[in-house]
Design a protein around this motif. Structure first.
Motif, PDB file in Angstrom:
ATOM      1  N   ASP A 113      50.334  61.458  69.952  1.00 55.08           N
ATOM      2  CA  ASP A 113      50.961  59.944  70.266  1.00 55.08           C
ATOM      3  C   ASP A 113      50.728  59.675  71.747  1.00 55.08           C
ATOM      4  N   LEU A 124      57.754  54.820  66.820  1.00 56.28           N
ATOM      5  CA  LEU A 124      58.184  56.116  67.531  1.00 56.28           C
ATOM      6  C   LEU A 124      59.561  55.653  68.488  1.00 56.28           C
ATOM      7  N   TRP A 182      57.654  61.884  70.184  1.00 55.33           N
ATOM      8  CA  TRP A 182      56.263  61.851  70.349  1.00 55.33           C
ATOM      9  C   TRP A 182      55.465  63.028  70.429  1.00 55.33           C
ATOM     10  N   SER A 183      54.356  63.040  69.649  1.00 60.47           N
ATOM     11  CA  SER A 183      53.422  64.228  69.844  1.00 60.47           C
ATOM     12  C   SER A 183      52.446  64.158  70.717  1.00 60.47           C
ATOM     13  N   ARG A 207      59.607  56.156  62.634  1.00 55.81           N
ATOM     14  CA  ARG A 207      58.953  57.010  61.342  1.00 55.81           C
ATOM     15  C   ARG A 207      59.076  58.316  62.214  1.00 55.81           C
ATOM     16  N   LYS A 208      59.085  58.757  63.430  1.00 49.53           N
ATOM     17  CA  LYS A 208      59.034  59.939  63.900  1.00 49.53           C
ATOM     18  C   LYS A 208      60.195  60.214  64.988  1.00 49.53           C
ATOM     19  N   THR A 209      60.766  61.333  65.121  1.00 50.22           N
ATOM     20  CA  THR A 209      61.914  61.290  66.232  1.00 50.22           C
ATOM     21  C   THR A 209      61.328  61.632  67.412  1.00 50.22           C
TER      22      THR A 209
END
Length: 140
Positions: free
Chosen positions: A35, A96, A31-32, A27-29
């Protein structure tokens, strides 16, 4: 030096041991910071749970994702691979990509051997493994 592409591929091939017949939707390319903090909280909860083996750790109440796992799954790992299993598991459960550290540097910029950095290290480079869209992880 370890080949991180090979390590990541090994992790993806090993992932079916606990993700059999499950898709790994990304769902996300990347890690933030949030995250990474959530992963740290996940690891802290597991560490504070008092569990004595990998299977017990991932089936303990400290694991907020345990309810989404099949009760038939048996989790196992040696101590060297356990951190990678936890990172892979967390990434899978949160949509992720699998992301591993590919480079570090000392926080204080001193020292030639990063194993003994007095103030620790920070990540300078990451290697992210993103499966092809729509392709289940166990199909790799």
């Amino acid at each position: 030096m370890m080949n991180f592409a090979a390590l990541a591929l090994t992790l993806l091939v090993a992932a079916p041991s606990f993700a059999a017949n499950a898709d790994w939707p990304i769902r996300k390319t990347e890690w933030s910071a949030t995250d990474e903090k959530s992963f740290g909280d996940f690891i802290t909860a597991i560490a504070n749970s008092g569990c004595r083996n990998v299977d017990a750790c991932l089936k303990s109440p400290a694991n907020p994702y345990r309810g989404t796992d099949s009760p038939n799954w048996k989790f196992n790992s040696d101590c060297g691979r356990f951190p990678y299993l936890l990172r892979t598991y967390f990434a899978w459960k949160n949509g992720l990509p699998m992301s591993v550290t590919a480079g570090v540097a000392p926080v204080d910029g001193l020292g030639k051997d990063i194993r003994y950095s007095p103030k620790g290290n920070y990540v300078t480079r990451r290697y992210d493994v993103i499966p092809q869209a729509g392709r289940p992880i166990n199909g790799m």
